[in-house]
Design a protein around this motif. Structure first.
Motif, mmCIF file in Angstrom:
data_model
loop_
_atom_site.group_PDB
_atom_site.id
_atom_site.type_symbol
_atom_site.label_atom_id
_atom_site.label_comp_id
_atom_site.label_asym_id
_atom_site.label_seq_id
_atom_site.Cartn_x
_atom_site.Cartn_y
_atom_site.Cartn_z
ATOM 1 N N ASN A 289 -14.048 -4.519 -4.556
ATOM 2 C CA ASN A 289 -13.174 -3.329 -5.256
ATOM 3 C C ASN A 289 -13.748 -2.590 -6.258
ATOM 4 N N GLY B 244 -6.763 -7.989 -1.424
ATOM 5 C CA GLY B 244 -6.394 -6.456 -1.819
ATOM 6 C C GLY B 244 -7.412 -5.471 -1.182
ATOM 7 N N LEU C 120 1.068 -1.058 0.085
ATOM 8 C CA LEU C 120 -0.179 0.132 -0.033
ATOM 9 C C LEU C 120 0.875 1.308 0.009
ATOM 10 N N GLN D 271 1.491 4.061 -3.026
ATOM 11 C CA GLN D 271 1.071 5.353 -2.854
ATOM 12 C C GLN D 271 2.726 6.425 -3.216
ATOM 13 N N ALA E 218 -6.831 -4.940 2.483
ATOM 14 C CA ALA E 218 -5.683 -4.466 2.791
ATOM 15 C C ALA E 218 -5.416 -2.914 2.172
ATOM 16 N N LYS E 219 -6.641 -2.464 1.810
ATOM 17 C CA LYS E 219 -7.126 -1.181 1.377
ATOM 18 C C LYS E 219 -6.274 -0.570 0.033
ATOM 19 N N TRP E 220 -5.885 -1.489 -0.871
ATOM 20 C CA TRP E 220 -5.521 -1.245 -1.950
ATOM 21 C C TRP E 220 -6.145 -0.429 -2.707
ATOM 22 N N HIS E 221 -7.415 -0.498 -2.673
ATOM 23 C CA HIS E 221 -8.453 0.262 -3.732
ATOM 24 C C HIS E 221 -8.567 1.751 -3.259
ATOM 25 N N GLU E 222 -8.010 2.233 -2.267
ATOM 26 C CA GLU E 222 -7.782 3.569 -2.111
ATOM 27 C C GLU E 222 -6.642 4.231 -2.636
ATOM 28 N N VAL E 223 -5.810 3.593 -3.257
ATOM 29 C CA VAL E 223 -4.819 4.567 -4.053
ATOM 30 C C VAL E 223 -4.723 3.391 -5.484
#
Length: 352
Positions: free
Chosen positions: A288, A220, A202, A206, A223-228
């Motif tokens: 996602n 994914g 992550l 970023q 693990a909050k990959w969708h935020e970036v």
């Protein structure tokens, strides 16, 4: 139906099929307390499968005779590459491990989960059932352990910053991979593989350390990959496999009745794991990309499904590079055995 009752039903069915009663064997079990390390604490495998198995199911089914001090890998701050060493040393009695983290004899273990080979959960399970006996030889000889069960993670897909329309757009991208064969796959489609721990992906996305990352659809999301990221590219890369292993010295101290009991319970865990994670895989994509999501608010990444040209590129990468490179890492006998057991069954060939 409670978690314990679901497991009891599964284990009883397996026990009856094998010609014995799980309840009867429980009467012959001595008292044992095991040290256990599992997978990542924030993922479904640990939360809904492993943790209740160790903390509830075994205790209930053994009538309190078998208990465990079970910790998630993240809770004890371990890297995947450390797990089998600690299992061999007896620090843990049981451990969840991934083939991608195995060093000694790694090519044989890796063969169960070569990137791009499996095209479905059913195919992944069939390969696992076929290849585990070959893995057992390496586990016993080099790691002082024995495999008791396999389990999957959700479908592996690409999470990418920016717009990805297909395989061609992966060229020049720095892509986080989780194993050697995934690295070969990324190289084959024109990307640059980068190996960094899961927890660092992550911030890596970023900061631009990587442009994309490969992981399971639901991991994914969690693990909050969708935020970036902007795009989820659903090019089939595989279904990351794991396995539960026991230290051989621990196993050999158990009575035949205790070993039979544990084998039955682990078979029920295996069956439940494959069913639950297969069901979760599609939901991970939905979570996602704006679909229905029971795990939290749906993210808004764009879903890109592979075109026919993308699938052809995938097959070319697998056959021309991934399998060829894996064959160089394994022995000729190992390659011949894989071609005989796995390759022929699925129309694949590794090596010359």
């Amino acid at each position: 139906m409670t978690t314990a009752k679901l497991w009891r039903a599964a284990a009883l069915g397996i026990a009856l099929a094998a010609g014995f009663s799980g309840a009867a064997t429980a009467q012959d079990i001595g008292k044992h307390q095991f040290n256990v390390v599992g997978t990542w604490g924030f993922l479904t495998n640990w939360q809904k499968l492993e943790q209740p198995f160790w903390n509830e199911v075994l205790k209930n089914e053994s009538k309190g005779q078998i208990t465990a001090s079970a910790k998630a890998q993240t809770e004890v701050n371990l890297k995947g590459t450390e797990i089998l060493r600690l299992l061999k040393q007896g620090v843990f009695d049981f451990a969840a491990a991934l083939p991608i983290y195995v060093d000694e004899g790694g090519a044989v273990i890796e063969a169960v989960d070569i990137a791009g080979v499996s095209r479905s959960f059913e195919m992944s399970k069939a390969i696992a059932d076929t290849w585990v006996p070959e893995m057992q030889k390496v586990m016993e000889q080099r790691h002082g352990a024995m495999i008791l069960a396999t389990f999957p993670f959700p479908e592996q897909v690409f999470f990418c910053k920016g717009e990805i329309k297909g395989v061609e757009d992966l060229k020049g991208k720095k892509v986080r991979v989780q194993g050697t064969s995934q690295g070969d796959f990324v190289t084959a489609v024109g990307g640059s593989p980068v190996t960094i721990p899961f927890a660092e992906v992550l911030p890596g996305l970023q900061k631009g350390v990587v442009d994309c990352g490969i992981t399971g659809s639901m991991p994914g999301y969690k693990a909050k990959w969708h935020e970036v990221v902007d795009t989820v590219f659903r090019l089939p890369v595989g279904y990351t496999l794991g396995f539960w292993a026991v230290n051989l010295k621990t196993w050999q101290k158990l009575t035949p009745a205790e070993q039979t009991f544990l084998k039955t319970q682990f078979k029920a865990l295996e069956d439940r794991s494959w069913k639950m994670i297969a069901a979760e895989s599609d939901e991970g994509i939905a979570c996602n990309t704006g679909g229905t999501c029971s795990a939290g608010p749906a993210a808004k990444a764009k879903l890109v499904n592979p075109s026919e040209a993308d699938i052809k590129a995938r097959e070319k990468a697998l056959n021309a590079v991934v399998l060829a490179n894996w064959a160089k890492r394994c022995t000729p006998d190992c390659v011949a055995k894989w071609n005989e057991l796995v390759g022929k069954k699925f129309g694949l060939k590794a090596g010359n």
